[in-house]
Enzyme design. Structure first.
Site, PDB file in Angstrom:
ATOM      1  N   HIS A   1       0.847  -1.206   0.000  1.00 32.35           N
ATOM      2  CA  HIS A   1       0.000   0.000   0.000  1.00 32.35           C
ATOM      3  C   HIS A   1       0.882   1.255   0.000  1.00 32.35           C
ATOM      4  O   HIS A   1       0.627   2.204  -0.733  1.00 32.35           O
ATOM      5  CB  HIS A   1      -0.862   0.061   1.262  1.00 32.35           C
ATOM      6  CG  HIS A   1      -1.923  -0.992   1.375  1.00 32.35           C
ATOM      7  ND1 HIS A   1      -2.092  -1.774   2.494  1.00 32.35           N
ATOM      8  CD2 HIS A   1      -2.912  -1.376   0.520  1.00 32.35           C
ATOM      9  CE1 HIS A   1      -3.110  -2.586   2.331  1.00 32.35           C
ATOM     10  NE2 HIS A   1      -3.621  -2.380   1.138  1.00 32.35           N
TER      11      HIS A   1
ATOM     12  N   LYS B   1     -17.038  -6.648   6.846  1.00 30.29           N
ATOM     13  CA  LYS B   1     -15.814  -7.341   7.260  1.00 30.29           C
ATOM     14  C   LYS B   1     -15.589  -7.126   8.743  1.00 30.29           C
ATOM     15  O   LYS B   1     -15.911  -6.061   9.274  1.00 30.29           O
ATOM     16  CB  LYS B   1     -14.605  -6.769   6.502  1.00 30.29           C
ATOM     17  CG  LYS B   1     -14.545  -7.147   5.040  1.00 30.29           C
ATOM     18  CD  LYS B   1     -13.192  -6.698   4.473  1.00 30.29           C
ATOM     19  CE  LYS B   1     -13.118  -6.890   2.967  1.00 30.29           C
ATOM     20  NZ  LYS B   1     -11.889  -6.305   2.393  1.00 30.29           N
TER      21      LYS B   1
ATOM     22  N   ARG C   1      -2.255  -5.989  -8.072  1.00 29.48           N
ATOM     23  CA  ARG C   1      -1.124  -6.878  -7.793  1.00 29.48           C
ATOM     24  C   ARG C   1      -0.987  -7.961  -8.844  1.00 29.48           C
ATOM     25  O   ARG C   1       0.089  -8.326  -9.262  1.00 29.48           O
ATOM     26  CB  ARG C   1      -1.290  -7.543  -6.426  1.00 29.48           C
ATOM     27  CG  ARG C   1      -1.010  -6.638  -5.268  1.00 29.48           C
ATOM     28  CD  ARG C   1      -1.566  -7.200  -4.022  1.00 29.48           C
ATOM     29  NE  ARG C   1      -2.990  -7.412  -4.174  1.00 29.48           N
ATOM     30  CZ  ARG C   1      -3.829  -7.698  -3.185  1.00 29.48           C
ATOM     31  NH1 ARG C   1      -3.368  -7.840  -1.976  1.00 29.48           N
ATOM     32  NH2 ARG C   1      -5.105  -7.850  -3.408  1.00 29.48           N
TER      33      ARG C   1
ATOM     34  N   SER D   1      -2.996  -7.414   3.166  1.00 25.55           N
ATOM     35  CA  SER D   1      -3.230  -7.278   4.612  1.00 25.55           C
ATOM     36  C   SER D   1      -3.598  -8.637   5.202  1.00 25.55           C
ATOM     37  O   SER D   1      -3.184  -8.976   6.316  1.00 25.55           O
ATOM     38  CB  SER D   1      -4.373  -6.286   4.877  1.00 25.55           C
ATOM     39  OG  SER D   1      -4.042  -5.019   4.376  1.00 25.55           O
TER      40      SER D   1
HETATM   41  O1  PNS Z   1      -8.917  -2.682   0.464  1.00 20.77           O
HETATM   42  P1  PNS Z   1     -10.210  -3.166  -0.131  1.00 20.77           P
HETATM   43  O2  PNS Z   1     -11.046  -3.879   0.910  1.00 20.77           O
HETATM   44  O3  PNS Z   1      -9.992  -4.012  -1.357  1.00 20.77           O
HETATM   45  O4  PNS Z   1     -11.008  -1.845  -0.588  1.00 20.77           O
HETATM   46  C1  PNS Z   1     -12.260  -1.952  -1.219  1.00 20.77           C
HETATM   47  C2  PNS Z   1     -12.932  -0.571  -1.328  1.00 20.77           C
HETATM   48  C3  PNS Z   1     -13.019   0.092   0.021  1.00 20.77           C
HETATM   49  C4  PNS Z   1     -12.114   0.321  -2.238  1.00 20.77           C
HETATM   50  C5  PNS Z   1     -14.346  -0.806  -1.921  1.00 20.77           C
HETATM   51  O5  PNS Z   1     -14.963  -1.829  -1.212  1.00 20.77           O
HETATM   52  C6  PNS Z   1     -15.234   0.420  -1.879  1.00 20.77           C
HETATM   53  O6  PNS Z   1     -15.011   1.381  -2.577  1.00 20.77           O
HETATM   54  N1  PNS Z   1     -16.272   0.349  -1.028  1.00 20.77           N
HETATM   55  C7  PNS Z   1     -17.218   1.432  -0.848  1.00 20.77           C
HETATM   56  C8  PNS Z   1     -18.611   1.000  -1.315  1.00 20.77           C
HETATM   57  C9  PNS Z   1     -18.798   1.325  -2.793  1.00 20.77           C
HETATM   58  O7  PNS Z   1     -18.604   2.446  -3.223  1.00 20.77           O
HETATM   59  N2  PNS Z   1     -19.165   0.310  -3.587  1.00 20.77           N
HETATM   60  C10 PNS Z   1     -19.435   0.519  -5.007  1.00 20.77           C
HETATM   61  C11 PNS Z   1     -18.395  -0.108  -5.885  1.00 20.77           C
HETATM   62  S1  PNS Z   1     -18.937  -1.714  -6.261  1.00 20.77           S
END
Ligand code: PNS
Length: 161
Positions: A17, A41, A90, A128
């Site tokens: 990150h 989560k 990745r 993570s």
């Molecule tokens: O580190 P992560 O868990 O892969 O991050 C995922 C994240 C936070 C970027 C994604 O889940 C997100 O943007 N969530 C907010 C909800 C949202 O906007 N969802 C619409 C897109 S499908």
């Protein structure tokens, strides 16, 4: 002024990150790293702890700020007038979900662009979840995370056990 957002769970922030944060911070005028409050989560670190670790590891990057959000990412970007979303890729396995999210975000907010950055090859294996798993079994995670995160993990482990 080009402001970008790098959203994620960051539970906890890894060297992978941090590499994306540093490179994105060089590419945009301002970078907001945004931690999601995610009810789905069960995190190891609460949002305040994750924000605090991110602040610590980015303290020498003047154009990086840390925030948290809940709900839709595009609601946050609209409220804060951000047009660029940065995501790290990745491996090909990341691509499908990221591609879908980018398309959904584009549909919900056509003004927004998602910029994908490829991770450094040396961090391609890192997540993570891997860090938490290795640490939970007593493995050495010093090369995976910044020092303050390794210490926070050690404290967390003591708290839990
Ligand atoms: O580190 P992560 O868990 O892969 O991050 C995922 C994240 C936070 C970027 C994604 O889940 C997100 O943007 N969530 C907010 C909800 C949202 O906007 N969802 C619409 C897109 S499908």
């Amino acid at each position: 002024m080009k402001t970008a957002i790098y959203p994620g769970s960051f539970d906890p922030v890894t060297n992978g990150h941090l590499d994306i944060i540093k490179r994105a911070a060089e590419s945009f005028d301002k970078l907001i790293v945004a931690v999601l409050y995610n009810n789905k989560k069960k995190p190891l670190f609460n949002v305040e702890e994750r924000v605090s670790l991110l602040k610590e590891v980015t303290k020498d990057l003047p154009n990086v700020s840390i925030d948290s959000f809940s709900g839709l990412l595009v609601d946050y970007t609209k409220e804060n007038d951000i047009k660029i979303i940065v995501k790290g890729l990745r491996a090909i396995s990341d691509f499908e979900a990221e591609f879908q999210m980018a398309l959904v975000n584009k549909k919900l907010c056509p003004d927004t662009e998602t910029f994908f950055m490829t991770t450094k090859a040396e961090y391609a294996y890192l997540s993570s979840s891997v860090v938490k798993e290795v640490h939970s079994f007593g493995g050495n995670i010093r090369e995976f995370v910044p020092q303050c995160v390794a210490e926070a993990l050690k404290h967390k482990h003591t708290e839990v056990s």
